[in-house]
Scaffold this motif. Structure first.
Motif, mmCIF file in Angstrom:
data_model
loop_
_atom_site.group_PDB
_atom_site.id
_atom_site.type_symbol
_atom_site.label_atom_id
_atom_site.label_comp_id
_atom_site.label_asym_id
_atom_site.label_seq_id
_atom_site.Cartn_x
_atom_site.Cartn_y
_atom_site.Cartn_z
ATOM 1 N N VAL A 1027 31.580 56.344 51.813
ATOM 2 C CA VAL A 1027 32.857 56.889 51.344
ATOM 3 C C VAL A 1027 33.887 55.757 51.267
ATOM 4 O O VAL A 1027 33.729 54.707 51.883
ATOM 5 N N CYS A 1028 34.933 56.080 50.500
ATOM 6 C CA CYS A 1028 36.049 55.139 50.386
ATOM 7 C C CYS A 1028 36.818 55.111 51.719
ATOM 8 O O CYS A 1028 37.168 56.173 52.244
ATOM 9 N N ALA A 1029 37.028 53.920 52.258
ATOM 10 C CA ALA A 1029 37.724 53.821 53.537
ATOM 11 C C ALA A 1029 39.154 54.316 53.424
ATOM 12 O O ALA A 1029 39.792 54.665 54.406
ATOM 13 N N HIS A 1030 39.679 54.347 52.212
ATOM 14 C CA HIS A 1030 41.070 54.742 52.045
ATOM 15 C C HIS A 1030 41.198 56.246 51.839
ATOM 16 O O HIS A 1030 41.987 56.898 52.517
ATOM 17 N N CYS A 1031 40.413 56.799 50.882
ATOM 18 C CA CYS A 1031 40.638 58.207 50.525
ATOM 19 C C CYS A 1031 39.474 59.099 50.905
ATOM 20 O O CYS A 1031 39.520 60.297 50.646
ATOM 21 N N THR A 1032 38.405 58.523 51.480
ATOM 22 C CA THR A 1032 37.208 59.243 51.897
ATOM 23 C C THR A 1032 36.459 59.915 50.751
ATOM 24 O O THR A 1032 35.606 60.766 50.979
ATOM 25 N N ARG A 1039 31.810 51.998 44.835
ATOM 26 C CA ARG A 1039 33.075 52.128 44.098
ATOM 27 C C ARG A 1039 33.645 53.519 44.345
ATOM 28 O O ARG A 1039 32.922 54.511 44.258
ATOM 29 N N CYS A 1040 34.901 53.571 44.576
ATOM 30 C CA CYS A 1040 35.563 54.847 44.868
ATOM 31 C C CYS A 1040 35.466 55.743 43.646
ATOM 32 O O CYS A 1040 35.761 55.332 42.526
ATOM 33 N N SER A 1041 35.047 56.978 43.871
ATOM 34 C CA SER A 1041 34.835 57.878 42.741
ATOM 35 C C SER A 1041 36.081 58.682 42.408
ATOM 36 O O SER A 1041 36.040 59.566 41.578
ATOM 37 N N THR A 1046 43.728 54.739 41.316
ATOM 38 C CA THR A 1046 42.786 53.838 41.970
ATOM 39 C C THR A 1046 43.281 53.536 43.380
ATOM 40 O O THR A 1046 44.468 53.343 43.618
ATOM 41 N N CYS A 1047 42.339 53.486 44.285
ATOM 42 C CA CYS A 1047 42.697 53.181 45.663
ATOM 43 C C CYS A 1047 43.032 51.697 45.778
ATOM 44 O O CYS A 1047 42.482 50.882 45.055
ATOM 45 N N PRO A 1048 43.932 51.330 46.706
ATOM 46 C CA PRO A 1048 44.372 49.934 46.795
ATOM 47 C C PRO A 1048 43.226 48.984 47.159
ATOM 48 O O PRO A 1048 43.207 47.852 46.716
HETATM 49 ZN ZN LIG Z 1 39.324 55.826 47.402
#
Ligand SMILES: [Zn+2]
Ligand SMILES: [Zn+2]
Length: 1202
Positions: A1027-1032, A1039-1041, A1046-1048
Motif C-alpha cells: 500500500v501507499c505509505a501516504h494514503c494506504t 505505484r499508488c493507485s 498524486t501522493c507527495p
Molecule cells: Zn497514495
C-alpha cells in the motif's frame, strides 16, 4: 594670608595642643613653620609663602564630613598629580585630590582603654579623635610624635560596612613637627650572638649558660601575624649576615609575643639586618619547641656593624654542626591517588593586584593572571588596603597549579609560614563591588578556620556560594541572610545549601591546621604542600540553565529509529509513524551527570497555573512533589520554603510534528516540522532538604507566592473540613456573584472540591483556635462545596481527597461566613450540599492536625475505588469510576469517538488525543486488567506526571463502552488525578505469565497479556498487500493507485496478516498475526520473507482463504500460479501447522466474553491418533510475538486433558 594664619592658629589650639593647657604659641609656630617648609619645597608655589588654598582638617572632620575617598598631596605640583592619575592605569579610577592639611600623633595605642592591648595596629590621633592608618615603612622612633602628613589618602568605610571606620593611607615619610631626638649611640658596642651560636644554644638546651642574649642577623623570613583570642604573636627568622656555604643553614627563629611589640611587625623588612635584645629561650606550651622569645624589655634596632660585637662563648662543641634537616620521605598512603597528588612550590612573588574576585572570600587577581587567596592568613588590617593598584610582596607563599573544582588559574596562597607585605598603596578608588563580594566575610572565615577547608574545596565553595547568591538574591532572600555565618543553634543557610553534610566539605581524615607547627616546624609542613586536584563535587545551576540543558539533552537523545524500531516500522504508514513520534519523553538524572547537579529553589504555588513551581531568579520550573511514596504533598506550609535536593528527575516531554513519508527517511531530520518540550522536575520530599526562608523578605510575596498564613493576624475564624473529592482544574464559565455581571462570563481557571464540615466555626484565640461553635443537630455532618477561582487556584496542588484541611478567613469574625451562599444561586452545583462557598483570595488553608480531627468521625483515608465488576463490565456506560493504575504506555491517537474516517492526505485538522494504557492495580488479583484512558480537549495538555511507569490514582473518570463493547475511560470535568509514584528509570518489564488458554475463560481472573504453548491447527486466511505509505491505497508495481491527486511520495509499504486457529487442549483461540509476525507464523527466514513480499509487489495484493480443516482454498482464478500454490502447500504443511510459543493479548476484554457458550466436544487429529476432547468457545487473540516451541510437549498437554 592673615585670615589663613588665624584659622590655622585656632585649629592648632583646638586640635593639637594638649587639652586643658594654656595656648601654646610655640607649638603653633612650629606647625606653621613645618607646613611652610613643606609648601616651599614644592616648586609650584606661585610665590605664596603659605599654602592658602589648603585648609587644616581634624580627624573628626575627616570621619564625619569626608564620605568619599580622597587624597591630599601638599608637596605635589598639579603635573605630578596628573602623572600620578595616569599611573592608576588606563581605565583606573584615580582618587580625587582634596587640599587638606593633616596633622596628628602617630601611635600604636587605640586610646580605647578597654582594648588597650596593642595589636600592632597604627593610628593617627589628635584631640578630636583617632583614625586607623597604614604606613609602608615604619620607623619605631616615630611613635608618639606629632607629624605633618604631607601626602595621604583617606578611605571612608564602604556603605555595607557602616559600623566600621575609614582609614588613612600615609604616603611617604611623615614630617615631624618637633625635631626627633635621634637615639643616642650606645656607649659600648652591644654584645650579640649571630644565628650559628644562637642555634647552637637552642639545640643544646644551654639555657642556664646564657640567661638573656642579644641576637643579630639578617631577616630571612617573617611569619604571619597570628591573632588568637588569647594572644598575638609572630615569628621572625634571622640568618647570617653574609652566609658562607657552610652557614647557609644557620637560621634562628624568634617569637615576638609581647603586645607592645606587635607594632614591630610593621618594621621588619626582609633582607635588612636587625638586633633584638634581651631574648630568652622558652618552650612553647603545646609542642615543646624551644625558641628564642622576647621579653617586655626587649628592644629592636637596625644592625649597625659599629655598634655590636660578637659575644664570646666558651663553647667547645661548636664543631658539632647542626645537621641539615633531613627531608622526610613522603608517605603515599594510597597508591591509587599517588598520581593525583600534586606538590606546591614555595616562592617569593611581587606583583600588583589587578582585580578583586571576591572580597569577602579574600580572593584577588594578581597581575591579571594569578589568583591570590589570602583567606588562610588573618589579614583584616591589610585587607582594607587591598584593591586594584596595590603592590604586594609575597614571601614564602605556595603556588598551586590546577587545583580543580572549576578553578583554572594558578593560585598563590600564603600559609602562616609566609608573609604578605604592602609595597605601595593603590592610586585607585575602591571598586563598587556586587553584593555577593562584600557579604559573608564571617562565613568564609568560618569555612577556613572552623571547617578547615582545603584550598581546592574552599575555591569551589566560594564559587558555589556565588552561584547560590545569583540564584536567590535579592528577591528570594537578602544576600546577608543567605551568607550569614553559623552560630550555635542557628546554622548558616548558605552552608546547609552548600553541603548536605559537613563531611562533603571536609573529609573526616583531612589534616587539621596548627598555627605553631605551620610556622615553626622544620622542614615546613602545611596543608598546601600536597594537594589533589578537586573533582567538582556538584554544581548549583540556575533553573533556566537546567531546563535548557534538559531540553538540549532531550533533543540530542531524540532518535526516531529508536522510537519506531525495525522491523515493525517497515509496515507502518506515514501517518502511523508520525503519530508514534508525536509524543515521547526523556528523563535526566542530574546526579549521574559529571559534575552532579543540585536542585535549589523556592517552592511557590502558582495562582495562574495552579501548579507547584520551583523558582529562582532565572526561571520557574513546574514540579511534582511526593511527600513519600504514594503520599502527596498536602501541607501548604511548604510554600515559600527553600528546597535543596540531589535526587530528582528532570522530565522533558517532547512533542513533535513531523511528516516522515516512511520508515526509510527516519534518519533524516528535515521531516520534523515543529518540536516543543515541557520541562518539569519530580522528587520526593524525603530526599530534599527543606529550609524555611527567614522573614521578612518583602519581595517574595509579590512574585505570586501566596501570603503565608500570618500568625500575627489577630482576628480570624476557621473551620475544618474533610475533602472527599476534587475536580479538574480547568477553564469554566462562572457567573461570579458580587462581581460585575453585565459582561458575559469569561472562562476562568477554577476547580471545585466537595467535602464535609467537621464541627463548627472556630475563632482565633491568641495563637490557637477556640472551641468550635455548637451546631444544631440538623447541621451535623453537613456537606460543603468549595469553589476555588482567581488566585485561590494556588491551593489546587495541596488539596487531596481523604485529608482534613482548615479553611481560615482573616478579619473580624462573621457568624455566617462559612454557612455558604443562598442555594438558589447554584441549583445545579448544590445537589446534596448544604453550603456552597467561593474561597476568597485572602483566605488560607492549613492541613488539619491530628488533634484537630474529632474522634467521633471515622474518616476514611482510603482513596475511592470502584469495584472491579463495575469497572470492567460492559454495562453502566457513562458512569464515573475511580481506580489506581500503573501507566504502561502513552501515545497520541485519534479520539475514540471519531467515526469519520480520516481523510487521506489530510493530516492538518485531525484532533489529537492522548491515550494512556494502564494496568489496574487491584489487590488479590493475579493478572492486572489493562484499560485505555483517553484525554481530550479541554483537558490537554494532561497534568504533569502522567508518564509510562508511574502509578496514578484516577478519580471520577467517565466510563465508556466502545463499539466492540470494550471498556475505556475518558477525562471529564470531574476527573482528578493523584500521582502515587514516579516512573522508575530502570524499566523492568515483567515477564508475561504462562497460562493455559482455558484460564482466559475464567471470568475476571484472566490476564490481559500472556504466553501460551499451543499448536497451530489451521490457517484461515493469509493476506499480503503493498500500500501507499501516504494514503494506504493499493500500490501495484509500487505505484499508488489513487486517482484524484498524486501522493507527495511514492513509497509503498507491505502489510501482511494471517489468521489461524490454535489450541492447547484446554481451549482453542483465533489468532491474528500482523506484518513481521506473519513471517514467524509461516516459519520463513527473513530472506525468504523478503522474497515472498517482492513476489507480491507486482500485483500489489495476495489474499488466500482456506475453508475448514483440510478443505480446498477458495481463492480466485490465479489459483494455479506458482506462488499461490506454494503458499497453499505451505499453510497446510507441518512446518506451519506446528507447536509454537505464542505471546498474545486479548482483543476483547475478559468480561466481554459473554454470554458464555457451553464447551463442546470436538475431534482432533494428533499425529495418527484421533482424539476427542471438550473444547471451550473460541477466544480471539492478537499475536505479540511468536516463537518456535523449544521441544514439543504438546502431546503431554493433550494426554492430560483427554
Ligand atoms: Zn497514495
Ligand atoms: Zn605552607
Amino acid at each position: 594670608e592673615q585670615a589663613w594664619l588665624a584659622d590655622a592658629q585656632t585649629f592648632i589650639q583646638e586640635t593639637l595642643c594638649p587639652t586643658g593647657k594654656e595656648p601654646n604659641n610655640e607649638l603653633t609656630q612650629l606647625v606653621i613653620d613645618c607646613v611652610k617648609m613643606m609648601w616651599l619645597s614644592q616648586g609650584e608655589n606661585q610665590g605664596f609663602t603659605l599654602p592658602l588654598s589648603y585648609r587644616f582638617v581634624s580627624v573628626q572632620n575627616l570621619k564625619t564630613h569626608q564620605n568619599l575617598p580622597c587624597c591630599s598631596h601638599l608637596t605635589w605640583s598639579s603635573t605630578a598629580y596628573q602623572a600620578w592619575v595616569q599611573g592608576a592605569g588606563p581605565n583606573g579610577n584615580a582618587l580625587p585630590r582634596e587640599q587638606l592639611l593633616l596633622l596628628g600623633t602617630l601611635t600604636d595605642l587605640s586610646g580605647d582603654l578597654e582594648h588597650e592591648r596593642p595589636d600592632g595596629s597604627l593610628y593617627v590621633k589628635d584631640n578630636t579623635g583617632i583614625l586607623g592608618c597604614e604606613l609602608i615603612d615604619l620607623d619605631l622612633s616615630w611613635l608618639g610624635h606629632l607629624f605633618l602628613f604631607p601626602s595621604w589618602s583617606y578611605l571612608p568605610p564602604a556603605k555595607w560596612k557602616s559600623l566600621e571606620e575609614g582609614h588613612l593611607e600615609l604616603w611617604g615619610a611623615p614630617v615631624p613637627v618637633f625635631p626627633l631626638t635621634t637615639n643616642p649611640e650606645p656607649l659600648a658596642p652591644i654584645p650579640v650572638l649571630y644565628p650559628e651560636k644562637a642555634l647552637y644554644l637552642l639545640t643544646h638546651r644551654m639555657r642556664r649558660q646564657v640567661q638573656e642574649a642579644n641576637l643579630a642577623g639578617k631577616l630571612i623570613r617573617l611569619s604571619a601575624l597570628i591573632k588568637s583570642q588569647k594572644k598575638e604573636y609572630f615569628v621572625l627568622t634571622l640568618g647570617e649576615l653574609s652566609p658562607t656555604d657552610s652557614q647557609a643553614l644557620n637560621q634562628v627563629s624568634i617569637m615576638v609575643q609581647i603586645p607592645a611589640q606587635m607594632v614591630w611587625y610593621r618594621v621588619f623588612w626582609p633582607g635588612r639586618s636587625y638586633v633584638l635584645t634581651r631574648l630568652r629561650i622558652a618552650k612553647t606550651r603545646r609542642h615543646h619547641y624551644h625558641i628564642w622569645t622576647t621579653i617586655p624589655s626587649s628592644n629592636l634596632m637596625l644592625l649597625k656593624p659599629d655598634c655590636v660585637r660578637e659575644l664570646e662563648l666558651e663553647l667547645e662543641l661548636l664543631k658539632d654542626k647542626p645537621k641539615p634537616p633531613s627531608v622526610p620521605t613522603k608517605s603515599q598512603n594510597s597508591k591509587g591517588q599517588a598520581d593525583l597528588v600534586r606538590h606546591s612550590r614555595v616562592l617569593h612573588y611581587s606583583g600588583m593586584v589587578t582585580g578583586v574576585l571576591n572580597e569577602s572570600a579574600s580572593l584577588y587577581l594578581l597581575d591579571g593572571q594569578l589568583i591570590l587567596c589570602l583567606a588562610y592568613q588573618q589579614i583584616r588590617g591589610l585587607k582594607r588596603m587591598i584593591r586594584p593598584g596595590v603592590s604586594l610582596e609575597l614571601r614564602d607563599v605556595h603556588l598551586l597549579h590546577s587545583v580543580g573544582g572549576g578553578t583554572t588559574r594558578p593560585v598563590l596562597v600564603p600559609c602562616l609560614h609566609g608573609t604578605v607585605q604592602l609595597r605601595s598603596f593603590s592610586h585607585q578608588k575602591p571598586e563598587i563591588l556586587s553584593s555577593h563580594q562584600v557579604h559573608g566575610t564571617y562565613l568564609y572565615e568560618q569555612l577556613v578556620w572552623d571547617y578547615q577547608l582545603g584550598l581546592p574545596t574552599y575555591l569551589w565553595a566560594t564559587k558555589a556560594l556565588e552561584k547560590l547568591v545569583c540564584k536567590l538574591c535579592p528577591h528570594v532572600l537578602r544576600c546577608h541572610q543567605l551568607l550569614k555565618h553559623s552560630s550555635p543553634g542557628n546554622p548558616s543557610l548558605a552552608l546547609q545549601l552548600l553541603a548536605s553534610s559537613p563531611d562533603v566539605l571536609t573529609p573526616p581524615d583531612s589534616p587539621i591546621r596548627n598555627a605553631h607547627s605551620e610556622i615553626l616546624e622544620e622542614p615546613h609542613q602545611c596543608i598546601f604542600q600536597e594537594y589533589t586536584q578537586l573533582q567538582t563535587p556538584y554544581t548549583f545551576p540556575d533553573l533556566l540553565t537546567m531546563m535548557k540543558e534538559g531540553q538540549h539533552s532531550a533533543w540530542a537523545n531524540f532518535d526516531p529509529k529508536a522510537l519506531v524500531p525495525l522491523p515493525e516500522s517497515a509496515y507502518l504508514t506515514s501517518y502511523q509513524i508520525n503519530r508514534r513520534l508525536a509524543w515521547s519523553w526523556h528523563c535526566v538524572l542530574p546526579s549521574t551527570l559529571q559534575p552532579a547537579q543540585v536542585l535549589v529553589g523556592v517552592l511557590v504555588a502558582s495562582s495562574h497555573k495552579g501548579c507547584l513551581q520551583l523558582r529562582d531568579l532565572s526561571a520557574s520550573m513546574p514540579c511534582l512533589l511526593l511527600a513519600e511514596n504514594s503520599q502527596p504533598l498536602a501541607d501548604p506550609r511548604f510554600i515559600g520554603c527553600l528546597v535543596r535536593t540531589e535526587r530528582f528527575q528532570l522530565v522533558v516531554e517532547r512533542e513533535v510534528e513531523s511528516n516522515f513519508p516512511s520508515w526509510k527517511e527516519l534518519t533524516m531530520a528535515g521531516f520534523i516540522q515543529r518540536q516543543q518540550t515541557r520541562v518539569y522536575v519530580q522528587f520526593f520530599l524525603t530526599d530534599a532538604l527543606i529550609l524555611p526562608v527567614p522573614r521578612p523578605s518583602p519581595d517574595a510575596s509579590t512574585t505570586s507566592a501566596p501570603p503565608q498564613t500570618d500568625s500575627a493576624c489577630l482576628e480570624g475564624q476557621s473551620r475544618l473540613f474533610l475533602l472527599s473529592h476534587k475536580e479538574a482544574l480547568m477553564n469554566r464559565n462562572f457567573c461570579v456573584s458580587g462581581r460585575a455581571s453585565s459582561e458575559s462570563p469569561m472562562p476562568t481557571l477554577s476547580f471545585h472540591v466537595s467535602g464535609s464540615w467537621l464541627g463548627g466555626t472556630q475563632r482565633k484565640e491568641g495563637t490557637g483556635w477556640g472551641p468550635p461553635e455548637p451546631l444544631g443537630s440538623e447541621k451535623k455532618d453537613q456537606k460543603v462545596f468549595l469553589i476555588f477561582l482567581g488566585s485561590s487556584v494556588r491551593w489546587f496542588a495541596f488539596l487531596y481527597p481523604g485529608k482534613v484541611y482548615r479553611l481560615i478567613a482573616p478579619g473580624p469574625p462573621t457568624s455566617t461566613l462559612f454557612e455558604g451562599e443562598s442555594s438558589s444561586q447554584r441549583p445545579l452545583e448544590l445537589a446534596g450540599c448544604v453550603s456552597c462557598l467561593t474561597v476568597q483570595d485572602d483566605w488560607t488553608l492549613e492541613l488539619g492536625r491530628s488533634q484537630d480531627t474529632p474522634d467521633v468521625l471515622e474518616i476514611s483515608r482510603e482513596l475511592p475505588k470502584s469495584s472491579l465488576t463495575h469497572l470492567l463490565s460492559d454495562k453502566f456506560p457513562d458512569s464515573l469510576v475511580s481506580f489506581s493504575a500503573k501507566i504502561l504506555s502513552r501515545t497520541i491517537c485519534d479520539p475514540p469517538l471519531t467515526f469519520r474516517r480520516r481523510q487521506p492526505g489530510n493530516t492538518g485538522t485531525v484532533k489529537t488525543c492522548v491515550k494512556l494504557t494502564v494496568a489496574l492495580e487491584i489487590a488479590d488479583y493475579e493478572f492486572t486488567p489493562h484499560l485505555n484512558i483517553y484525554i481530550e480537549d479541554p483537558h490537554l495538555p494532561p497534568p504533569i506526571g502522567l508518564l509510562p511507569g508511574s502509578q496514578v490514582h484516577f478519580s471520577q473518570l467517565e466510563k465508556k463502552i466502545s463499539r466492540s463493547s470494550n471498556v475505556y475511560c475518558r477525562f471529564c470535568s470531574s476527573t482528578s488525578i493523584q500521582v502515587l509514584s514516579f516512573s522508575q528509570q530502570t524499566r523492568v518489564s515483567d515477564p508475561l505469565p504462562h497460562i493455559y488458554l482455558a484460564e482466559l475463560l475464567q471470568k475476571g481472573q484472566a490476564p490481559f497479556q500472556a504466553t501460551t504453548s499451543c499448536h497451530v491447527v489451521f490457517i484461515f486466511s493469509l493476506q499480503i498487500m503493498w500500500v501507499c505509505a501516504h494514503c494506504t491505497s493499493l500500490c501495484p508495481q509500487g505505484r499508488c493507485s489513487r486517482q484524484d491527486l498524486t501522493c507527495p511520495t511514492q513509497t509503498a509499504i507491505s502489510q501482511a496478516s494471517i489468521r489461524f486457529l490454535v489450541e492447547d487442549g484446554t481451549a482453542e483461540a483465533l489468532v491474528t498475526c500482523r506484518n513481521h509476525h506473519v513471517a514467524a507464523a509461516l516459519g520463513l527466514s527473513p530472506g525468504e520473507w523478503t522474497f515472498l513480499l517482492d513476489c507480491v509487489r507486482v500485483s500489489g495484493k495476495l489474499a488466500l482463504h482456506f475453508k475448514g480443516p483440510g478443505a480446498e482454498s477458495e481463492s480466485p482464478a490465479r489459483i494455479h500460479e506458482p506462488l499461490t500454490l506454494f503458499l497453499q502447500t505451505l499453510c497446510t504443511s507441518p512446518s506451519v501447522l506446528r507447536p509454537i510459543k505464542l505471546a498474545f493479548e486479548l482483543t476483547r476484554r475478559p468480561s466481554d466474553v459473554s454470554p458464555r457458550e457451553p464447551p463442546r466436544l470436538q475431534q482432533f487429529q494428533c499425529g495418527d491418533l484421533p482424539l476427542l476432547t471438550r473444547v471451550n468457545p473460541r477466544l480471539q487473540l492478537a499475536c505479540l510475538s511468536l516463537q518456535e516451541q523449544e521441544h514439543s510437549s504438546t502431546l503431554g498437554a493433550f494426554a492430560t486433558s483427554c
